[in-house]
Design a protein around this motif. Structure first.
Motif, PDB file in Angstrom:
ATOM      1  N   THR A  57       4.878  -1.487   4.236  1.00 25.61           N
ATOM      2  CA  THR A  57       4.510  -0.777   5.458  1.00 25.61           C
ATOM      3  C   THR A  57       3.522  -1.587   6.285  1.00 25.61           C
ATOM      4  N   ILE A  58       2.514  -2.162   5.614  1.00 27.35           N
ATOM      5  CA  ILE A  58       1.535  -2.983   6.327  1.00 27.35           C
ATOM      6  C   ILE A  58       2.220  -4.189   6.958  1.00 27.35           C
ATOM      7  N   TRP A  59       3.155  -4.804   6.222  1.00 23.68           N
ATOM      8  CA  TRP A  59       3.871  -5.958   6.770  1.00 23.68           C
ATOM      9  C   TRP A  59       4.692  -5.569   8.004  1.00 23.68           C
ATOM     10  N   ILE A  60       5.385  -4.433   7.939  1.00 19.15           N
ATOM     11  CA  ILE A  60       6.189  -3.988   9.083  1.00 19.15           C
ATOM     12  C   ILE A  60       5.310  -3.776  10.310  1.00 19.15           C
ATOM     13  N   ASN A  61       4.166  -3.130  10.103  1.00 20.07           N
ATOM     14  CA  ASN A  61       3.289  -2.866  11.236  1.00 20.07           C
ATOM     15  C   ASN A  61       2.568  -4.130  11.705  1.00 20.07           C
ATOM     16  N   HIS A  62       2.300  -5.047  10.790  1.00 19.89           N
ATOM     17  CA  HIS A  62       1.747  -6.350  11.164  1.00 19.89           C
ATOM     18  C   HIS A  62       2.751  -7.089  12.044  1.00 19.89           C
ATOM     19  N   THR A 165      -8.171  10.775   2.026  1.00 21.18           N
ATOM     20  CA  THR A 165      -7.407  10.802   0.777  1.00 21.18           C
ATOM     21  C   THR A 165      -8.236  10.297  -0.393  1.00 21.18           C
ATOM     22  N   ALA A 166      -9.086   9.293  -0.153  1.00 23.80           N
ATOM     23  CA  ALA A 166      -9.958   8.787  -1.216  1.00 23.80           C
ATOM     24  C   ALA A 166     -10.922   9.876  -1.691  1.00 23.80           C
ATOM     25  N   VAL A 167     -11.396  10.683  -0.758  1.00 30.22           N
ATOM     26  CA  VAL A 167     -12.274  11.797  -1.123  1.00 30.22           C
ATOM     27  C   VAL A 167     -11.484  12.856  -1.898  1.00 30.22           C
ATOM     28  N   VAL A 168     -10.258  13.146  -1.429  1.00 32.18           N
ATOM     29  CA  VAL A 168      -9.397  14.108  -2.128  1.00 32.18           C
ATOM     30  C   VAL A 168      -9.146  13.648  -3.560  1.00 32.18           C
ATOM     31  N   ALA A 169      -9.005  12.326  -3.740  1.00 30.55           N
ATOM     32  CA  ALA A 169      -8.716  11.774  -5.068  1.00 30.55           C
ATOM     33  C   ALA A 169      -9.810  12.095  -6.073  1.00 30.55           C
ATOM     34  N   LEU A 170     -11.023  12.237  -5.603  1.00 33.11           N
ATOM     35  CA  LEU A 170     -12.128  12.554  -6.504  1.00 33.11           C
ATOM     36  C   LEU A 170     -12.039  13.974  -7.052  1.00 33.11           C
ATOM     37  N   VAL A 171     -11.184  14.787  -6.415  1.00 34.00           N
ATOM     38  CA  VAL A 171     -11.019  16.173  -6.844  1.00 34.00           C
ATOM     39  C   VAL A 171      -9.642  16.390  -7.460  1.00 34.00           C
ATOM     40  N   VAL A 172      -8.598  15.966  -6.726  1.00 32.94           N
ATOM     41  CA  VAL A 172      -7.216  16.169  -7.195  1.00 32.94           C
ATOM     42  C   VAL A 172      -6.460  14.842  -7.059  1.00 32.94           C
ATOM     43  N   PRO A 173      -6.506  13.989  -8.072  1.00 32.07           N
ATOM     44  CA  PRO A 173      -5.866  12.666  -7.957  1.00 32.07           C
ATOM     45  C   PRO A 173      -4.368  12.729  -7.707  1.00 32.07           C
ATOM     46  N   TRP A 174      -3.685  13.733  -8.274  1.00 26.99           N
ATOM     47  CA  TRP A 174      -2.238  13.837  -8.059  1.00 26.99           C
ATOM     48  C   TRP A 174      -1.917  14.102  -6.595  1.00 26.99           C
ATOM     49  N   LEU A 175      -2.712  14.935  -5.949  1.00 31.49           N
ATOM     50  CA  LEU A 175      -2.518  15.201  -4.525  1.00 31.49           C
ATOM     51  C   LEU A 175      -2.756  13.938  -3.711  1.00 31.49           C
ATOM     52  N   ALA A 176      -3.739  13.153  -4.128  1.00 29.07           N
ATOM     53  CA  ALA A 176      -4.013  11.894  -3.432  1.00 29.07           C
ATOM     54  C   ALA A 176      -2.809  10.950  -3.505  1.00 29.07           C
ATOM     55  N   LEU A 177      -2.163  10.867  -4.682  1.00 30.86           N
ATOM     56  CA  LEU A 177      -0.974  10.022  -4.811  1.00 30.86           C
ATOM     57  C   LEU A 177       0.127  10.479  -3.861  1.00 30.86           C
ATOM     58  N   LEU A 178       0.316  11.783  -3.749  1.00 29.90           N
ATOM     59  CA  LEU A 178       1.316  12.312  -2.823  1.00 29.90           C
ATOM     60  C   LEU A 178       0.963  11.944  -1.385  1.00 29.90           C
ATOM     61  N   LEU A 179      -0.312  12.033  -1.040  1.00 32.76           N
ATOM     62  CA  LEU A 179      -0.750  11.695   0.317  1.00 32.76           C
ATOM     63  C   LEU A 179      -0.562  10.200   0.594  1.00 32.76           C
ATOM     64  N   PHE A 180      -0.784   9.356  -0.418  1.00 38.47           N
ATOM     65  CA  PHE A 180      -0.530   7.927  -0.245  1.00 38.47           C
ATOM     66  C   PHE A 180       0.929   7.691   0.153  1.00 38.47           C
ATOM     67  N   ILE A 181       1.836   8.366  -0.543  1.00 44.41           N
ATOM     68  CA  ILE A 181       3.262   8.212  -0.252  1.00 44.41           C
ATOM     69  C   ILE A 181       3.588   8.708   1.154  1.00 44.41           C
ATOM     70  N   LEU A 182       3.032   9.859   1.534  1.00 39.55           N
ATOM     71  CA  LEU A 182       3.295  10.420   2.863  1.00 39.55           C
ATOM     72  C   LEU A 182       2.760   9.513   3.964  1.00 39.55           C
ATOM     73  N   LEU A 183       1.620   8.902   3.732  1.00 39.14           N
ATOM     74  CA  LEU A 183       1.068   7.980   4.719  1.00 39.14           C
ATOM     75  C   LEU A 183       1.966   6.759   4.888  1.00 39.14           C
ATOM     76  N   ASN A 184       2.510   6.264   3.777  1.00 41.37           N
ATOM     77  CA  ASN A 184       3.438   5.143   3.863  1.00 41.37           C
ATOM     78  C   ASN A 184       4.668   5.517   4.674  1.00 41.37           C
ATOM     79  N   VAL A 185       5.193   6.710   4.432  1.00 38.72           N
ATOM     80  CA  VAL A 185       6.366   7.172   5.170  1.00 38.72           C
ATOM     81  C   VAL A 185       6.047   7.264   6.661  1.00 38.72           C
TER      82      VAL A 185
END
Length: 214
Positions: A57-62, A165-185
């Motif tokens: 994703t970073i490469w595409i946007n770069h 999302t990094a802050v969310v990860a400190l509470v619910v890491p699984w939700l953070a992983l889902l948010l990482f994927i959604l951000l990539n999409v």
């Protein structure tokens, strides 16, 4: 100077970083139940997919960014080198994330660390664009000031969203992983502004911009 060497060097770093991700997935040791061991590696598979998509994703946007940036100077080169330093570092937080979920401990810290690295990457991407677009100093004349501001807002979403999302990860890491994927999409989805830029590659105006930068 034009952007040719910067883009070529960047592509090489992206390619190496995205390839190194697979090295985190270890072959199961001998004399073990292969099927069970392969299934046990699911955190590594998940971390690999998330980071592969992230770097892609970073490469595409770069690439999209440099459809608009037609000249570079020393400051932009430095910002790009710092961005690439973080891209090359990504296999490490990916391994940390996978290992934490393998052990079932410290998932919060690992996911927050992963999100923090992406936050800093987002800051550098946004900084590169803001610098290039300030006063239209390094942009082609095909891009209007309005579209430049629109692209800046799109890039700005990244570091803000990853920081949250990094802050969310400190509470619910699984939700953070889902948010990482959604951000990539969100970021991997083709942008009309980037697509419209591609149509200007053969535009005489764009060509003139590049030649003036030589």
């Amino acid at each position: 100077m034009d952007t040719t060497r910067l883009e070529a060097f960047s592509d090489g770093v992206f390619a190496i970083a995205i390839t190194l991700l697979v090295l985190e997935i270890k072959v199961p040791p001998p004399n073990t139940a292969l099927g069970a061991e392969l299934l046990h590696l699911w955190p590594s598979y998940l971390a690999y997919v998330v980071s592969f998509l992230a770097i892609g994703t970073i490469w595409i946007n770069h690439h999209g960014m440099f459809q608009h940036i037609v000249r570079v100077n020393g400051t932009l080169l430095l910002l790009n080198v710092l961005l690439l330093m973080l891209i090359a570092f990504l296999p490490f937080p990916t391994a940390v994330l996978a290992e934490a979920f393998h052990r079932g401990t410290d998932e919060r810290v690992a996911a927050a660390f992963y999100g923090g690295i992406h936050t800093v990457i987002g800051i550098f991407v946004t900084s590169m664009w803001r610098y290039a677009a300030c006063g239209h100093r390094l942009l082609g004349t095909h891009l209007t000031a309005k579209k430049a501001r629109q692209i800046e807002r799109q890039f700005l979403i990244g570091p803000i969203a990853y920081a949250i999302t990094a802050v969310v990860a400190l509470v619910v890491p699984w939700l953070a992983l889902l948010l990482f994927i959604l951000l990539n999409v969100f970021y991997i989805w083709p942008r009309r502004s980037h697509e419209s830029a591609a149509s200007h590659i053969g535009d005489p105006t764009t060509s003139r911009d590049r030649s003036e930068g030589d």
